[in-house]
Design a protein around this motif. Sequence first.
Motif, mmCIF file in Angstrom:
data_model
loop_
_atom_site.group_PDB
_atom_site.id
_atom_site.type_symbol
_atom_site.label_atom_id
_atom_site.label_comp_id
_atom_site.label_asym_id
_atom_site.label_seq_id
_atom_site.Cartn_x
_atom_site.Cartn_y
_atom_site.Cartn_z
ATOM 1 N N LEU A 47 43.349 -11.959 -8.536
ATOM 2 C CA LEU A 47 43.325 -12.068 -7.630
ATOM 3 C C LEU A 47 41.251 -13.326 -7.813
ATOM 4 O O LEU A 47 41.929 -14.112 -6.686
ATOM 5 C CB LEU A 47 43.024 -11.631 -6.422
ATOM 6 N N PHE A 48 40.263 -11.765 -8.053
ATOM 7 C CA PHE A 48 39.419 -12.762 -8.175
ATOM 8 C C PHE A 48 39.207 -13.522 -8.833
ATOM 9 O O PHE A 48 38.589 -14.963 -8.573
ATOM 10 C CB PHE A 48 38.671 -11.280 -9.015
ATOM 11 N N ILE A 49 39.958 -13.714 -9.896
ATOM 12 C CA ILE A 49 39.873 -15.336 -10.824
ATOM 13 C C ILE A 49 39.869 -16.107 -9.811
ATOM 14 O O ILE A 49 39.813 -16.997 -9.613
ATOM 15 C CB ILE A 49 40.799 -14.914 -12.053
ATOM 16 N N GLN A 50 41.677 -16.064 -9.724
ATOM 17 C CA GLN A 50 42.218 -17.412 -8.554
ATOM 18 C C GLN A 50 40.964 -17.967 -7.811
ATOM 19 O O GLN A 50 40.885 -18.631 -7.936
ATOM 20 C CB GLN A 50 43.683 -16.872 -8.705
ATOM 21 N N LEU A 51 40.606 -16.581 -7.287
ATOM 22 C CA LEU A 51 40.091 -16.910 -5.665
ATOM 23 C C LEU A 51 38.642 -17.933 -6.082
ATOM 24 O O LEU A 51 38.162 -19.095 -6.075
ATOM 25 C CB LEU A 51 39.199 -15.991 -5.069
ATOM 26 N N ALA A 52 38.264 -17.377 -7.386
ATOM 27 C CA ALA A 52 36.534 -18.486 -7.913
ATOM 28 C C ALA A 52 37.105 -19.361 -8.608
ATOM 29 O O ALA A 52 36.299 -20.596 -7.968
ATOM 30 C CB ALA A 52 35.941 -17.611 -8.895
ATOM 31 N N THR A 53 38.700 -19.124 -8.717
ATOM 32 C CA THR A 53 38.474 -20.880 -9.641
ATOM 33 C C THR A 53 38.868 -22.024 -8.530
ATOM 34 O O THR A 53 39.251 -23.116 -9.097
ATOM 35 C CB THR A 53 39.711 -20.555 -11.123
ATOM 36 N N ARG A 54 39.900 -21.469 -7.630
ATOM 37 C CA ARG A 54 40.155 -22.145 -6.136
ATOM 38 C C ARG A 54 39.279 -23.143 -5.176
ATOM 39 O O ARG A 54 40.037 -24.485 -5.135
ATOM 40 C CB ARG A 54 41.668 -21.751 -6.126
ATOM 41 N N LEU A 289 49.530 -24.122 -7.008
ATOM 42 C CA LEU A 289 49.053 -23.333 -6.310
ATOM 43 C C LEU A 289 48.098 -23.718 -5.212
ATOM 44 O O LEU A 289 47.831 -23.503 -3.789
ATOM 45 C CB LEU A 289 48.094 -22.091 -7.011
ATOM 46 N N ASP A 290 47.186 -24.890 -5.965
ATOM 47 C CA ASP A 290 45.997 -25.624 -4.965
ATOM 48 C C ASP A 290 46.995 -26.592 -3.621
ATOM 49 O O ASP A 290 46.532 -27.260 -3.189
ATOM 50 C CB ASP A 290 45.541 -26.591 -5.996
ATOM 51 N N SER A 291 48.990 -26.840 -4.473
ATOM 52 C CA SER A 291 49.007 -28.046 -3.413
ATOM 53 C C SER A 291 50.094 -26.867 -2.381
ATOM 54 O O SER A 291 50.623 -26.907 -1.473
ATOM 55 C CB SER A 291 50.409 -28.003 -4.428
ATOM 56 N N SER A 299 50.373 -14.631 0.093
ATOM 57 C CA SER A 299 49.113 -13.676 -0.373
ATOM 58 C C SER A 299 49.566 -14.173 -2.219
ATOM 59 O O SER A 299 50.063 -15.135 -1.651
ATOM 60 C CB SER A 299 49.056 -12.577 -0.639
ATOM 61 N N LEU A 300 48.589 -14.713 -2.734
ATOM 62 C CA LEU A 300 47.852 -15.070 -3.757
ATOM 63 C C LEU A 300 49.446 -14.304 -4.836
ATOM 64 O O LEU A 300 49.356 -14.903 -5.315
ATOM 65 C CB LEU A 300 47.036 -15.092 -4.524
ATOM 66 N N GLN A 301 49.178 -13.178 -4.865
ATOM 67 C CA GLN A 301 50.298 -12.811 -5.810
ATOM 68 C C GLN A 301 51.733 -13.104 -5.357
ATOM 69 O O GLN A 301 52.788 -13.711 -5.965
ATOM 70 C CB GLN A 301 50.612 -11.204 -5.592
ATOM 71 N N GLU A 302 51.695 -13.545 -3.922
ATOM 72 C CA GLU A 302 53.202 -14.205 -3.368
ATOM 73 C C GLU A 302 53.736 -15.595 -3.931
ATOM 74 O O GLU A 302 53.958 -16.181 -4.758
ATOM 75 C CB GLU A 302 53.334 -14.175 -2.028
ATOM 76 N N LYS A 303 52.676 -16.017 -4.034
ATOM 77 C CA LYS A 303 52.200 -17.283 -4.653
ATOM 78 C C LYS A 303 52.926 -17.722 -6.064
ATOM 79 O O LYS A 303 53.204 -18.483 -6.479
ATOM 80 C CB LYS A 303 50.993 -18.542 -4.152
ATOM 81 N N HIS A 304 51.688 -17.065 -7.096
ATOM 82 C CA HIS A 304 52.583 -16.886 -8.298
ATOM 83 C C HIS A 304 53.619 -16.641 -8.025
ATOM 84 O O HIS A 304 54.465 -17.191 -9.106
ATOM 85 C CB HIS A 304 51.655 -15.265 -8.725
ATOM 86 N N VAL A 305 54.440 -15.360 -7.521
ATOM 87 C CA VAL A 305 55.981 -14.646 -7.653
ATOM 88 C C VAL A 305 56.542 -16.325 -7.439
ATOM 89 O O VAL A 305 57.345 -16.674 -8.260
ATOM 90 C CB VAL A 305 55.830 -14.104 -6.994
ATOM 91 N N LEU A 516 53.260 -23.242 -22.617
ATOM 92 C CA LEU A 516 54.490 -23.180 -21.225
ATOM 93 C C LEU A 516 55.048 -22.187 -20.928
ATOM 94 O O LEU A 516 55.789 -22.506 -19.868
ATOM 95 C CB LEU A 516 55.593 -24.123 -21.716
ATOM 96 N N CYS A 517 54.110 -20.854 -20.253
ATOM 97 C CA CYS A 517 54.821 -19.870 -20.145
ATOM 98 C C CYS A 517 54.903 -19.785 -18.802
ATOM 99 O O CYS A 517 55.388 -19.080 -18.226
ATOM 100 C CB CYS A 517 54.928 -18.020 -20.836
ATOM 101 N N GLY A 518 54.102 -20.637 -18.446
ATOM 102 C CA GLY A 518 53.901 -20.517 -16.566
ATOM 103 C C GLY A 518 52.951 -19.250 -15.812
ATOM 104 O O GLY A 518 53.012 -19.486 -15.003
ATOM 105 N N SER A 519 53.147 -17.997 -16.528
ATOM 106 C CA SER A 519 52.543 -16.927 -15.902
ATOM 107 C C SER A 519 50.658 -17.294 -15.572
ATOM 108 O O SER A 519 50.319 -18.452 -15.746
ATOM 109 C CB SER A 519 52.572 -15.635 -16.940
ATOM 110 N N GLN A 520 50.829 -16.528 -14.512
ATOM 111 C CA GLN A 520 49.484 -16.369 -14.098
ATOM 112 C C GLN A 520 48.181 -16.102 -14.858
ATOM 113 O O GLN A 520 47.045 -16.357 -14.668
ATOM 114 C CB GLN A 520 49.702 -15.083 -12.697
ATOM 115 N N VAL A 521 48.907 -15.107 -15.547
ATOM 116 C CA VAL A 521 47.691 -14.475 -16.894
ATOM 117 C C VAL A 521 47.567 -15.203 -18.046
ATOM 118 O O VAL A 521 48.258 -14.686 -19.646
ATOM 119 C CB VAL A 521 47.731 -12.844 -17.108
ATOM 120 N N CYS A 522 48.406 -16.626 -18.501
ATOM 121 C CA CYS A 522 48.300 -17.500 -19.686
ATOM 122 C C CYS A 522 47.151 -17.698 -20.729
ATOM 123 O O CYS A 522 46.147 -17.896 -19.905
ATOM 124 C CB CYS A 522 49.332 -19.049 -18.843
#
Length: 931
Positions: A47-54, A289-291, A299-305, A516-522
């Motif tokens: 979450l932190f990372i995504q927030l910061a990078t978004r 995510l950005d779109s 929530s960010l987690q819902e978006k990842h899911v 290309l796994c597409g996971s949030q922690v790729c």
Amino acid sequence: MWKMDSLFQGRSSPYNLQQFRHNSPNYPPTKAKNRGDANDMNHVISLFIQLATRLEESSKYVNDRDTLLKLWGNDLPLALCSSSSKHKKNRLVTDRKYRSDDIHGGLDNGQHASDREIRRRLSKLNKKSMDSESDTSDDLDRSSEDGNSDGDTSTSNTDSDQEVHLESRTRDSKGNGYLTPNDGLDFITDEREWGARMTKASLVPPVTRKYDVIDQYVIVADEDDVKRKMRVSLPDDYAEKLTAQKNGTEESDMELPEVKGYKPRKMLEHEVVEQEVYGIDPYTHNLLLDSMPDELEWSLQEKHVFIEDTLLRTLNMQVRHFTGTGSTPMSYPLQPVIQEIEKSAVEHCDTRMISMCQGILKAIARRPDDKYVAYRKGLGVVCNKEEGFGEDDFVVEFLGEVYPVWKWFEKQDGIRSLQKNSKDPAPEFYNIYLERPKGDADGYDLVVVDAMHKANYASRICHSCRPNCEAKVTAVGGHYQIGIYSVRKIQHGEEITFDYNSVTESKEEYEASVCLCGSQVCRGSYLNLTGEGAFQKVLKEWHGILDCHYLMLEACELNSVSEEDYNDLGRAGLGSCLLGGLPDWLVAYAARLVRFINFERTKLPEAILKHNLEEKRKYFSEICLEVERSDAEVQAEGVYNQRLQNLAVTLDKVRYVMRCIFGDPMKAPPPLEKLSPEAVVSFLWKGEDSFVEELLQCMTPHVAESALNDLKSKVRARDPLVSKDIQKAVQKSLLWLRDEVRNLPCTYKCRHDAAADLIHIYAYTKYFFRVLDYKTFTSPPVYISPLDLGPKCADKLGAGLQEYRKIYGQNYCLGQLIFWHNQSDVEPDCTLARASRGSLSLPDISSFYAKAHKPSRQRVYGPKTVRSMLTRMEKHPQRPWPKDQIWSFKSSPKFFGSPMLDAVINNTPLDREMVHWLKHRPAIFQAMWDR
Ligand SMILES: C[S@@+](CC[C@H](N)C(=O)[O-])C[C@H]1O[C@@H](n2cnc3c(N)ncnc32)[C@H](O)[C@@H]1O
């Protein structure tokens, strides 16, 4: 929780270790000891990372600030929010680290998430090759089979400009973009890091390979031996050990066999399907995510899911029909996927989902320059059971052809020799190491399972950085096998994945393997880069060519195995399976290597920590030392396991060669032998090819006959053998000869001054050794098919099988044993000869004399050359001497010894007297070019 030790091995991993860089601070993967499950923490960190990078351009600050604060409110555990306020000035990652300290057992995943982010940043900065190929792959949209483009399913515009734009913005940005909730947002710069991205170069169309379906392992060679290695041998006290490990009361962390009952594999077509699968790169994950509309309050987690689950499942349902058609596009647009999700949401009256889909579809329409596409991964395996699979469910055995290690590496050598151009894209790899657990009663060993030609559907399972399955070695029915087990529940339509944990030493291969796994922690690549940097530091410093020779010499001289040797080997998990039937000198050498590996294990954490801190300090203002320390410890454990694996591979290769030459490896004599004083005299003074004899011959064209004859008779008169203390007499005679030679007049064709220096160095060498050549032999052929070679080479070399026979040189075994930590070298004996130059085998006396009739290059030997020689001897004694100077060396020396080796053997500094003379003796000749 035990890590599976079987690794997919990148195709190029056995090659060219030295030329590749390491920039993957978190690799090799290891058993994470005492590290708790930390999904929450992982989520928070992500979450932190995504927030910061978004956080985007300043025009979006207000929006982002709102989202940010909302997300803080929604997603962060209260305790974390409050503790963070204590560290106002800390940027997000640092903040996270303070907090992760507060949460016991929460370090592991959190730290890994942060490392991944750092790695992305580092690799981004290092990613010049990717930048230069940043035009993306759309124009590559084509059938992988026939090369035709498929206009229907691909978008056509290239986004290379956009990519360059993003790259440059990242570089321009200052600061690291991390913040605490109480920080003002004013300092936020655009530090958007969207991760690895598919490039044209990476988009090598996966070859859909046909394979023969097998339902049990097929052993390729050495059947009895391989069967023995796959046989389980439980320790007598297995039950107690297992209980003790479960309760945490067992001291040893030796991996015990994991015994499982037989279970049938999931049935193809019914429970699982093998189909074309597509995935998204980390960049596209972040683009999506950005779109997503901010106002929807997901929530960010819902978006990842949404991305990892809903989108990928729908995508793979949609592309299933490509399977077997022979016309499969390399990329597939995401728009129809989102439309289908929307359609289903409408049917289920899911208004939240409808809004999300509509929001993304609007963004797709609004942002024509952004590419919303998935890329082809080739065949994959998808869960086809309506009710899905449970947790810890057996899916399938990873079957294939089983190679003894030597044979596998022989084949790899053949492939590489046929490929010639190592820059060709590596073909997909299907091989996996089946490693016996170290806690087996007969100890560790390994074989290679290759599922390229003969396999079952397990071989088509793709990699994910957040997999739903794991591949582990289990003991079933008394035999080891590699089983794929689910690690969480798997839904119908979900792709089956496991973490390949695969390593490569090739940076090109690493960067071409965009995940290309597409996971949030790729992690960005489905390979891990290894083999350099901090992981090699201790090895380089403490285990140079002289150190290895010292260990080998000692083992050869003793030619027996002590109790301490057996104990140390046993403690490392090496037992009868790996060592049985090997000669004593070799077991004794293995024990010495294990002691080095143990020593390195103690030194590595500090070296890795230092390296990681240096790297991270470039990007983060504050770093939690404790976390870094713990991470370095885990990495060091990974290197330790890798070293033992390399030792086992080396022993297997050498055992094979010895078997071929001597019939029984036990009969192989020690490859090194210390020279007796008499033998030294013969080698240096008296023998037909002795050092002095060669000197006299070299001098012949340059020295007057009478003077030479005079010298010869004096040499004969000074035979050291007549003395009681032969060793002393040899030195005395050599020092006498040095001075005689120095008295002869030099020319640019005959450098007596340099010859005298070399005689001096010989005079101060105490120990000389002989290399016992084994016979050269050529292996029976291995057959290499076009599939093994990859598409490019296969086209060049035709459709038939290629035959390869490996030639094992006389000193192959010695070379491989000295470079036991390196499997990439096809001819370790040649490498050994090159590496020995100067440090281990002194130069040829002929270096200093031109052959009479031929015009000759100038022989430069001035103060600078001597200084550089002394620097080598004193400061870098284990490094070879430079090629481009006066010295020449025998291509495969039979005898060796040097004052530098003496120093290592005696554990003393270099002989002071020897150095002093070289530094202070007056120059007797100086040619113009010497200056
Ligand atoms: C063991 S094979 C898997 C089966 C393969 N897809 C096929 O069609 O035969 C490994 C290859 O699959 C592809 N692959 C597997 N996982 C991937 C991932 N996460 N991202 C991209 N490609 C992947 C790569 O081409 C890799 O070399």
